[in-house]
Design an enzyme around this catalytic site. Structure first.
Site, PDB file in Angstrom:
ATOM      1  N   GLU A 307      49.900  -6.970 -12.089  1.00 26.50           N
ATOM      2  CA  GLU A 307      48.829  -7.840 -13.594  1.00 26.50           C
ATOM      3  C   GLU A 307      48.566  -7.118 -14.997  1.00 26.50           C
ATOM      4  OE1 GLU A 307      44.847  -7.903 -11.539  1.00 26.50           O
ATOM      5  OE2 GLU A 307      45.861  -9.691 -10.419  1.00 26.50           O
ATOM      6  N   GLU A 399      48.760 -13.703  -6.340  1.00 25.59           N
ATOM      7  CA  GLU A 399      47.526 -13.038  -5.315  1.00 25.59           C
ATOM      8  C   GLU A 399      46.145 -14.248  -6.293  1.00 25.59           C
ATOM      9  OE1 GLU A 399      47.124  -8.754  -6.357  1.00 25.59           O
ATOM     10  OE2 GLU A 399      45.009  -8.595  -6.986  1.00 25.59           O
TER      11      GLU A 399
HETATM   12  C1  IDC Z   1      41.808  -3.755  -5.470  1.00 23.50           C
HETATM   13  C2  IDC Z   1      41.540  -3.235  -4.137  1.00 23.50           C
HETATM   14  C3  IDC Z   1      40.976  -2.171  -3.414  1.00 23.50           C
HETATM   15  C4  IDC Z   1      41.198  -1.138  -4.559  1.00 23.50           C
HETATM   16  C5  IDC Z   1      40.940  -2.019  -6.241  1.00 23.50           C
HETATM   17  C6  IDC Z   1      42.100  -0.481  -7.060  1.00 23.50           C
HETATM   18  O1  IDC Z   1      40.996  -4.814  -3.152  1.00 23.50           O
HETATM   19  O2  IDC Z   1      40.177  -1.770  -2.316  1.00 23.50           O
HETATM   20  O3  IDC Z   1      40.889   0.534  -4.325  1.00 23.50           O
HETATM   21  O4  IDC Z   1      42.187  -2.517  -5.765  1.00 23.50           O
HETATM   22  O5  IDC Z   1      42.929  -0.306  -6.519  1.00 23.50           O
HETATM   23  C7  IDC Z   1      43.265  -6.980  -8.202  1.00 23.50           C
HETATM   24  C8  IDC Z   1      44.596  -6.897  -8.076  1.00 23.50           C
HETATM   25  C9  IDC Z   1      44.322  -6.166  -7.036  1.00 23.50           C
HETATM   26  C10 IDC Z   1      42.444  -5.393  -6.741  1.00 23.50           C
HETATM   27  C11 IDC Z   1      42.103  -7.034  -6.520  1.00 23.50           C
HETATM   28  C12 IDC Z   1      40.679  -7.243  -5.837  1.00 23.50           C
HETATM   29  O6  IDC Z   1      45.845  -6.781  -8.579  1.00 23.50           O
HETATM   30  O7  IDC Z   1      45.015  -4.286  -6.805  1.00 23.50           O
HETATM   31  O8  IDC Z   1      41.958  -4.807  -4.940  1.00 23.50           O
HETATM   32  N1  IDC Z   1      42.504  -6.940  -7.906  1.00 23.50           N
HETATM   33  O9  IDC Z   1      39.873  -5.712  -7.021  1.00 23.50           O
HETATM   34  N2  IDC Z   1      42.764  -7.921  -9.318  1.00 23.50           N
HETATM   35  C13 IDC Z   1      41.712  -8.687  -9.191  1.00 23.50           C
HETATM   36  C14 IDC Z   1      41.458  -8.062  -8.004  1.00 23.50           C
END
Ligand code: IDC
Length: 481
Positions: A307, A399
């Site tokens: 991302e 994702e």
């Molecule tokens: C989130 C995880 C969470 C973690 C966070 C930080 O769910 O447990 O603490 O990342 O790394 C994304 C990202 C993905 C995120 C997810 C939800 O690709 O890494 O995971 N998210 O926030 N993009 C949009 C949402």
């Protein structure tokens, strides 16, 4: 615009029958000083970029069978280093390098060959070594038949069939085989558009305990998933802290997906910082290694940045045009996914839209652009843009969540259903965040599930897990003619 550095293949001699670039250490020498029963031929090819390279080395034993071997060579330039090898144990002393066989490739019959490789670095120049030894004998053979003229009455070769034969298995990979991008779709080996539906791991640095034979059996058999996305964070205690360990972990999971007939999506999970260029050298090193390791597989897809955020599309495109050739050098047929601006929102989350991509696409073929959404946060305006973009560029939802973009909160069933109905209709492939027992609404399993080991069925599913399992379990539509 300045020119974009691109990998170049180097070799000293093109040895051509199969079109491979090859180095044969010398022309065939009469074996005046060679001991009877020894002999070898080596090809050494590299794919270089400024300061780094991947080398692939094929060793052919032309002597008596050996059981255990050491290849030796000397780098011509003092700045050349082996940084990470595979399929052999590499050691470097000054400019002298040795590569020792592993158990599985130690036996080499007469005429047999094996391929090893490494990632390296260089400073001023990166010439190929000129001499190789195998167990002390200088390799003077050529790996291509030297001078035999082709027979004068070669029968015409049968053209390859235009359509592959029907599949012999029923797994997603057995049916669909090598995928490729066709127009805006993802097509199977029959050239027909398909949709892959599956799950994303959580961060491997935190949830390794959730990815094992039992959990992946449940994903393949009980969930009937087509796809496992392997999310390897780069920061947050991820890849940057232990490149070799995380590379091996990813490769092990690729093998587990392969064994179950699922596609494996290798996700270089950049997130913070949002500029993929921050990780450019790491990406080249990582993708050189995983693409060389998995080059023979039909089920591997590469996602080069998760991302991007806070950066322009032209920066993302520049990154892609440097990383994609590293993968292509080893694994030319594999589909590659490119992240988009604004957390892979096609730019929408930063006030843009897909026009910037349509007007300035990545200069590479067989690629798709990623689109991510979280159903409780991203609704009609995102759906409209995704639908508009899908008619113009190949999209892959690598994702998405059923909850808010925080990864937590309640499932938004109405929005999730609207999204998945749209993706099904457009045959856009997807992976849901996450196949894990994280203590957050997006996780498919209740906290503690991975410690207990009961993955199949619905007993340990969260609301999101239940919703996703029932969507993914419905029969696939994979045309075979
Ligand atoms: C989130 C995880 C969470 C973690 C966070 C930080 O769910 O447990 O603490 O990342 O790394 C994304 C990202 C993905 C995120 C997810 C939800 O690709 O890494 O995971 N998210 O926030 N993009 C949009 C949402």
């Amino acid at each position: 615009m300045t020119s974009i550095p691109r990998p170049s293949r180097r070799s000293l001699l093109a040895a051509g029958a199969v079109g491979a670039l090859a180095l044969a250490a010398a022309t065939l020498l009469p074996s005046t000083n060679a001991m009877a029963g020894t002999g070898c031929a080596v090809t050494y090819t590299t794919n270089s970029w400024p300061s780094g390279f991947t080398a692939n080395i094929t060793i052919q034993n032309l002597g008596d069978p050996v059981n255990g071997w050491t290849l030796g060579f000397t780098f011509p330039n003092s700045g050349q280093r082996v940084t990470q090898g595979w399929s052999a144990t590499f050691q470097q002393n000054g400019s002298a390098v040795t590569a020792q066989s592993l158990d599985y490739n130690s036996a080499l019959a007469t005429g047999a060959s094996t391929t090893i490789g490494f990632n390296g670095s260089w400073t001023t120049a990166n010439p190929a070594p000129t001499t190789f030894t195998l167990n002390g004998t200088t390799c003077t053979g050529s790996t291509t038949p030297p001078t035999t003229p082709p027979p004068t009455t070669t029968p015409p070769t049968t053209p390859p069939p235009t359509t592959p034969p029907p599949p012999t298995g029923t797994t997603p990979v057995a049916v669909n085989g090598q995928l490729r991008v066709c127009g805006v779709n993802l097509c199977n080996q029959y050239g027909r558009p398909i949709q892959l539906r599956g799950m994303s791991t959580h961060g491997l640095q935190w949830f390794a305990q959730c990815y094992n034979d039992a959990s992946l059996d449940a994903l393949a058999n009980d969930w009937q998933a087509d796809l496992l996305r392997i999310s390897m964070y780069v920061q947050e205690q991820g890849y940057e802290t232990n490149p070799t360990g995380f590379t091996n972990q990813v490769n092990n999971l690729v093998d587990k997906a392969t064994a179950r007939g699922m596609y494996a999506l290798i996700d270089f999970h950049t997130l913070t910082p949002g500029d993929p260029m921050y990780n450019l050298e790491r990406a080249k090193t990582f993708f050189a290694a995983v693409s060389a390791r998995n080059a023979g597989k039909k089920n591997v897809i590469y996602e080069i940045t998760n991302e991007p955020n806070g950066v322009s599309w032209s920066t993302i495109k520049n990154y892609a045009e440097q990383v994609i050739p590293v993968i292509r050098a080893n694994h030319p047929d594999a589909v590659v996914l490119v992240g988009t601006r604004g957390w892979s929102s096609l730019g929408v989350s930063e006030g843009g839209n897909s026009d910037e991509i349509v007007n300035n696409p990545v200069r590479a073929s067989n690629i798709m652009y990623t689109f991510h959404f979280y159903a409780a946060s991203h609704k009609d305006n995102y759906r409209n843009e995704a639908q508009r973009a899908a008619a113009r560029i190949p999209l892959f939802v690598s994702e998405f969540g059923t909850v808010t973009y925080t990864g937590d909160g309640a499932v938004d069933t109405a929005s999730s259903t609207a999204w998945l109905d749209l993706l099904d209709r457009l045959k856009i492939s997807y992976a849901n965040w996450t196949y894990s027992d994280a203590n957050e609404g997006s996780a498919a399993f209740r906290p503690g599930t991975c410690a207990g080991g009961q993955y199949a069925g619905t007993a340990n599913l969260t609301a999101s897990g239940n919703f996703m399992r029932s969507r993914i379990r419905t029969p696939d539509n994979f045309p075979t003619s």
